[in-house]
Write a protein that holds these residues in place. Structure first.
Motif, PDB file in Angstrom:
ATOM      1  N   HIS A 120       6.137  -2.420  -4.391  1.00  0.00           N
ATOM      2  CA  HIS A 120       4.991  -3.066  -5.058  1.00  0.00           C
ATOM      3  C   HIS A 120       5.394  -4.120  -5.754  1.00  0.00           C
ATOM      4  O   HIS A 120       6.635  -4.308  -6.230  1.00  0.00           O
ATOM      5  N   GLY A 147      -3.633  -4.297  -1.902  1.00  0.00           N
ATOM      6  CA  GLY A 147      -2.450  -4.624  -2.871  1.00  0.00           C
ATOM      7  C   GLY A 147      -1.568  -5.555  -2.627  1.00  0.00           C
ATOM      8  O   GLY A 147      -1.174  -5.744  -1.158  1.00  0.00           O
ATOM      9  N   VAL A 160      -1.931   0.582  -2.243  1.00  0.00           N
ATOM     10  CA  VAL A 160      -3.240   0.356  -2.075  1.00  0.00           C
ATOM     11  C   VAL A 160      -3.715  -0.625  -1.125  1.00  0.00           C
ATOM     12  O   VAL A 160      -3.136  -1.685  -0.893  1.00  0.00           O
TER      13      VAL A 160
END
Length: 101
Positions: free
Chosen positions: A97, A84, A81
């Motif tokens: 992530h 992010g 994202v």
């Protein structure tokens, strides 16, 4: 306590560096502690003065940021994202992530 903490989740999965200002501590005491042998291989240990630590940090920060527009998480394969938080594997550089790492 800190060495034991680095062997459990989530710290054992984070790309951390342990820096010692006291060379005697690292050279004499650390090898005697059982927790030292249990540290994940990707957690690096350095020693030196504050200026050396600052130079190490500056070198890491100069690395180019990850272009996340077409990249996917190397763990869950999900898209990143915009804005992010991402991390890279210290061994191979694969992006993921923060929550997957």
């Amino acid at each position: 306590v800190v060495l034991r903490m680095l062997t459990v989740s989530p710290y054992c999965r984070m790309p951390l560096r342990v820096h010692f200002f006291d060379t005697a501590l690292r050279g004499e005491l650390l090898p005697k502690l059982a927790e030292t042998s249990q540290l994940p291989a990707h957690i690096s240990m350095t020693q030196g003065c504050f200026d050396e630590l600052e130079a190490i940090c500056a070198e890491v920060m100069r690395r180019p940021p990850l272009d996340a527009t077409n990249a996917r998480c190397s763990i869950c394969r999900g898209p990143f994202v915009a804005g992010g938080r991402l991390v890279r594997c210290p061994g191979c550089g694969a992006p993921s992530h923060v929550t997957c790492a």
